[in-house]
Design a protein around this motif. Sequence first.
Motif, PDB file in Angstrom:
ATOM      1  N   MET A   1       0.835  -1.215   0.000  1.00 14.98           N
ATOM      2  CA  MET A   1       0.000   0.000   0.000  1.00 14.98           C
ATOM      3  C   MET A   1       0.869   1.265   0.000  1.00 14.98           C
ATOM      4  N   LYS A   2       1.887   1.274   0.912  1.00 11.26           N
ATOM      5  CA  LYS A   2       2.790   2.417   1.016  1.00 11.26           C
ATOM      6  C   LYS A   2       3.516   2.650  -0.323  1.00 11.26           C
ATOM      7  N   THR A   3       3.947   1.537  -0.934  1.00 10.18           N
ATOM      8  CA  THR A   3       4.667   1.619  -2.217  1.00 10.18           C
ATOM      9  C   THR A   3       3.764   2.210  -3.290  1.00 10.18           C
ATOM     10  N   LEU A   4       2.485   1.796  -3.280  1.00  8.79           N
ATOM     11  CA  LEU A   4       1.540   2.290  -4.280  1.00  8.79           C
ATOM     12  C   LEU A   4       1.309   3.796  -4.094  1.00  8.79           C
ATOM     13  N   VAL A   5       1.142   4.222  -2.828  1.00 12.00           N
ATOM     14  CA  VAL A   5       0.926   5.651  -2.544  1.00 12.00           C
ATOM     15  C   VAL A   5       2.126   6.468  -3.025  1.00 12.00           C
ATOM     16  N   LYS A   6       3.341   5.951  -2.745  1.00 10.14           N
ATOM     17  CA  LYS A   6       4.565   6.646  -3.170  1.00 10.14           C
ATOM     18  C   LYS A   6       4.630   6.738  -4.694  1.00 10.14           C
ATOM     19  N   TYR A   7       4.270   5.644  -5.348  1.00 11.13           N
ATOM     20  CA  TYR A   7       4.300   5.578  -6.807  1.00 11.13           C
ATOM     21  C   TYR A   7       3.347   6.617  -7.397  1.00 11.13           C
ATOM     22  N   LEU A   8       2.120   6.688  -6.815  1.00 11.88           N
ATOM     23  CA  LEU A   8       1.130   7.654  -7.309  1.00 11.88           C
ATOM     24  C   LEU A   8       1.591   9.089  -7.039  1.00 11.88           C
ATOM     25  N   ALA A   9       2.194   9.305  -5.840  1.00 10.61           N
ATOM     26  CA  ALA A   9       2.692  10.648  -5.496  1.00 10.61           C
ATOM     27  C   ALA A   9       3.758  11.090  -6.497  1.00 10.61           C
TER      28      ALA A   9
END
Length: 193
Positions: A1-9
């Motif tokens: 989840m954290k990785t996905l948020v970072k990717y989107l950011a």
Amino acid sequence: MKTLVKYLANIVMMICVLPFFLSYKIKGLFVGEDRAFALLSQTFSILPGLTGEYARKEIYRLTLNECASDCTISFGTIFSHSDCSIKEGVYIGANCMIGKVDIGKDVLIGSNVDILSGKHQHSIGDTEVTIRFQKGEFKKIKIGEDAWIGNHSVIMDEIGKGCIIGAGSVVTQPIGDYSIVAGNPAKIIRKRV
Ligand SMILES: CC(C)(COP(=O)(O)OP(=O)(O)OC[C@H]1O[C@@H](n2cnc3c(N)ncnc32)[C@H](O)[C@@H]1OP(=O)(O)O)[C@@H](O)C(=O)NCCC(=O)NCCS
């Protein structure tokens, strides 16, 4: 989840910095790439907080030779040339002034560090010509992977891998791999291996 948020950011920030990148390219046509880059770097250096860190990372991914997507470039840090590369895991602290450099994987750079493009930006041999009119040399400095550079250091030559540069050191000569150095001029305290 954290990785996905970072990717989107990262993607959102890439879109946000695109107009600045285009404006830099257009300005470069009129005032030259170097001046346009200096303005861009100064502008992005003053963006605070996490937003600033994401913005700097994305603009440098577009403008430097190479800039890893997971590096950190802190508040107040300015690059004077785009001829730089930053590998994965690099951390650059606040208020650093950075010239031409290749920074290896996982290098940690403290705050208020100056990395100069060598030490001969102006020639000094001719006393009949003012120094500012004497052509110098800009050397690209290489910093080996996993080096740690302490606060307020001044780096003017190559640093090997795994080196530790004590706070306030002035590096004027190449430093061999796994050396711990300190002082002005920086001297070896001991080796790590
Ligand atoms: C280089 C460093 C890692 C060495 O730590 P250390 O291995 O514990 O070294 P010591 O404290 O045993 O010191 C060994 C000798 O080097 C000297 N020394 C250590 N750091 C020095 C420095 N930055 N400048 C000048 N001399 C230094 C010590 O005075 C000591 O000299 P002596 O043997 O004559 O008494 C540490 O001093 C340092 O500068 N760390 C950087 C901290 C920093 O900048 N942090 C912020 C960024 S994350």
